[in-house]
Write a protein that holds these residues in place. Sequence first.
Motif, PDB file in Angstrom:
ATOM      1  N   LYS A  11       8.225  47.666  91.056  1.00 14.72           N
ATOM      2  CA  LYS A  11       6.974  48.383  90.239  1.00 14.72           C
ATOM      3  C   LYS A  11       7.309  48.176  88.625  1.00 14.72           C
ATOM      4  O   LYS A  11       8.254  48.566  88.294  1.00 14.72           O
ATOM      5  CB  LYS A  11       6.983  49.901  90.616  1.00 14.72           C
ATOM      6  N   VAL A  12       6.309  47.646  88.022  1.00 15.45           N
ATOM      7  CA  VAL A  12       6.351  47.327  86.384  1.00 15.45           C
ATOM      8  C   VAL A  12       5.257  48.009  86.003  1.00 15.45           C
ATOM      9  O   VAL A  12       4.117  47.692  86.309  1.00 15.45           O
ATOM     10  CB  VAL A  12       6.234  45.721  86.301  1.00 15.45           C
ATOM     11  N   THR A  13       5.435  48.704  84.835  1.00 19.44           N
ATOM     12  CA  THR A  13       4.469  49.287  84.092  1.00 19.44           C
ATOM     13  C   THR A  13       3.895  48.164  83.016  1.00 19.44           C
ATOM     14  O   THR A  13       4.745  47.710  82.329  1.00 19.44           O
ATOM     15  CB  THR A  13       5.080  50.477  83.342  1.00 19.44           C
ATOM     16  N   LEU A  14       2.602  48.011  82.992  1.00 17.55           N
ATOM     17  CA  LEU A  14       2.004  46.889  82.015  1.00 17.55           C
ATOM     18  C   LEU A  14       1.547  47.899  80.900  1.00 17.55           C
ATOM     19  O   LEU A  14       0.848  48.631  81.083  1.00 17.55           O
ATOM     20  CB  LEU A  14       1.106  46.059  82.807  1.00 17.55           C
ATOM     21  N   GLU A  15       1.799  47.174  79.657  1.00 11.23           N
ATOM     22  CA  GLU A  15       1.415  47.977  78.389  1.00 11.23           C
ATOM     23  C   GLU A  15      -0.280  47.395  78.048  1.00 11.23           C
ATOM     24  O   GLU A  15      -0.873  47.875  77.142  1.00 11.23           O
ATOM     25  CB  GLU A  15       2.175  47.746  77.314  1.00 11.23           C
ATOM     26  N   ALA A  75       6.488  45.702  81.088  1.00  9.62           N
ATOM     27  CA  ALA A  75       6.268  44.224  80.404  1.00  9.62           C
ATOM     28  C   ALA A  75       4.856  44.413  79.567  1.00  9.62           C
ATOM     29  O   ALA A  75       4.029  45.452  79.837  1.00  9.62           O
ATOM     30  CB  ALA A  75       5.859  43.164  81.434  1.00  9.62           C
ATOM     31  N   MET A  76       4.595  43.463  78.657  1.00 11.11           N
ATOM     32  CA  MET A  76       3.402  43.637  77.932  1.00 11.11           C
ATOM     33  C   MET A  76       2.413  43.313  78.874  1.00 11.11           C
ATOM     34  O   MET A  76       1.366  43.756  78.492  1.00 11.11           O
ATOM     35  CB  MET A  76       3.615  42.626  76.870  1.00 11.11           C
ATOM     36  N   GLY A  77       2.629  42.315  79.857  1.00 12.01           N
ATOM     37  CA  GLY A  77       1.583  41.969  80.768  1.00 12.01           C
ATOM     38  C   GLY A  77       1.909  40.945  81.706  1.00 12.01           C
ATOM     39  O   GLY A  77       2.869  40.809  81.974  1.00 12.01           O
ATOM     40  N   GLU A 120       4.306  35.666  86.518  1.00 11.88           N
ATOM     41  CA  GLU A 120       5.314  35.747  85.459  1.00 11.88           C
ATOM     42  C   GLU A 120       4.998  37.105  84.636  1.00 11.88           C
ATOM     43  O   GLU A 120       3.842  37.577  84.348  1.00 11.88           O
ATOM     44  CB  GLU A 120       5.675  34.645  84.336  1.00 11.88           C
ATOM     45  N   LEU A 121       6.124  37.933  84.027  1.00 14.12           N
ATOM     46  CA  LEU A 121       6.134  38.784  83.554  1.00 14.12           C
ATOM     47  C   LEU A 121       6.309  38.560  82.153  1.00 14.12           C
ATOM     48  O   LEU A 121       6.866  37.663  81.670  1.00 14.12           O
ATOM     49  CB  LEU A 121       7.111  39.975  83.778  1.00 14.12           C
ATOM     50  N   ILE A 122       5.038  39.094  81.285  1.00 16.72           N
ATOM     51  CA  ILE A 122       5.288  38.639  79.610  1.00 16.72           C
ATOM     52  C   ILE A 122       6.250  39.842  79.089  1.00 16.72           C
ATOM     53  O   ILE A 122       5.853  40.892  79.145  1.00 16.72           O
ATOM     54  CB  ILE A 122       3.851  38.583  79.084  1.00 16.72           C
ATOM     55  N   SER A 123       7.210  39.259  78.438  1.00 16.46           N
ATOM     56  CA  SER A 123       7.998  40.177  77.609  1.00 16.46           C
ATOM     57  C   SER A 123       8.608  41.270  78.418  1.00 16.46           C
ATOM     58  O   SER A 123       8.580  42.723  78.073  1.00 16.46           O
ATOM     59  CB  SER A 123       7.440  40.851  76.364  1.00 16.46           C
ATOM     60  N   PRO A 124       9.340  41.054  79.683  1.00 15.34           N
ATOM     61  CA  PRO A 124      10.002  42.034  80.671  1.00 15.34           C
ATOM     62  C   PRO A 124      11.213  42.631  79.935  1.00 15.34           C
ATOM     63  O   PRO A 124      11.807  42.114  79.184  1.00 15.34           O
ATOM     64  CB  PRO A 124      10.287  41.137  81.755  1.00 15.34           C
ATOM     65  N   ARG A 125      11.175  43.876  80.143  1.00 10.88           N
ATOM     66  CA  ARG A 125      12.158  44.723  79.768  1.00 10.88           C
ATOM     67  C   ARG A 125      12.698  45.912  80.707  1.00 10.88           C
ATOM     68  O   ARG A 125      11.721  46.155  81.537  1.00 10.88           O
ATOM     69  CB  ARG A 125      11.771  45.538  78.505  1.00 10.88           C
TER      70      ARG A 125
END
Length: 122
Positions: free
Chosen positions: A62-66, A106-108, A80-85
């Motif tokens: 699960k990825v939180t998108l900003e 990720a940013m988006g 693809e995840l933009i700027s994943p952390r």
Amino acid sequence: MQNIPVILNGYRMTVVDPPAPKMREDGSMVTNREGVTQFVVSVFAKLRPGPGERAPKGEEIKVTLETDPGQGFEEGARVELISPRVSPYEIKGDNGRTVSGLAFRAMGLAPAAPAPAPRGEK
């Protein structure tokens, strides 16, 4: 350490649960400090194997998108995840157990670029 940048170029990401606003258990939406709604998406990440290699087992994350990812990221879409952390976490429960893991952000999202053709093929 928090928000450690990660490189996921060698992974194929497929949407499992489309992006939706992130909700708390009480039904309220999660926002950042500036009041911007956060989103969440579930993706299946699987390592792209090299020629003659077998791909290892993948993992659903699960990825939180900003930011709002917009339309077009339905189940089965390659992304693809933009700027994943990642950020490690550890939570001590009332029962004395400790749960630890990684939180992905990720940013988006962006549509995935086509996979490169194996060498010798066009």
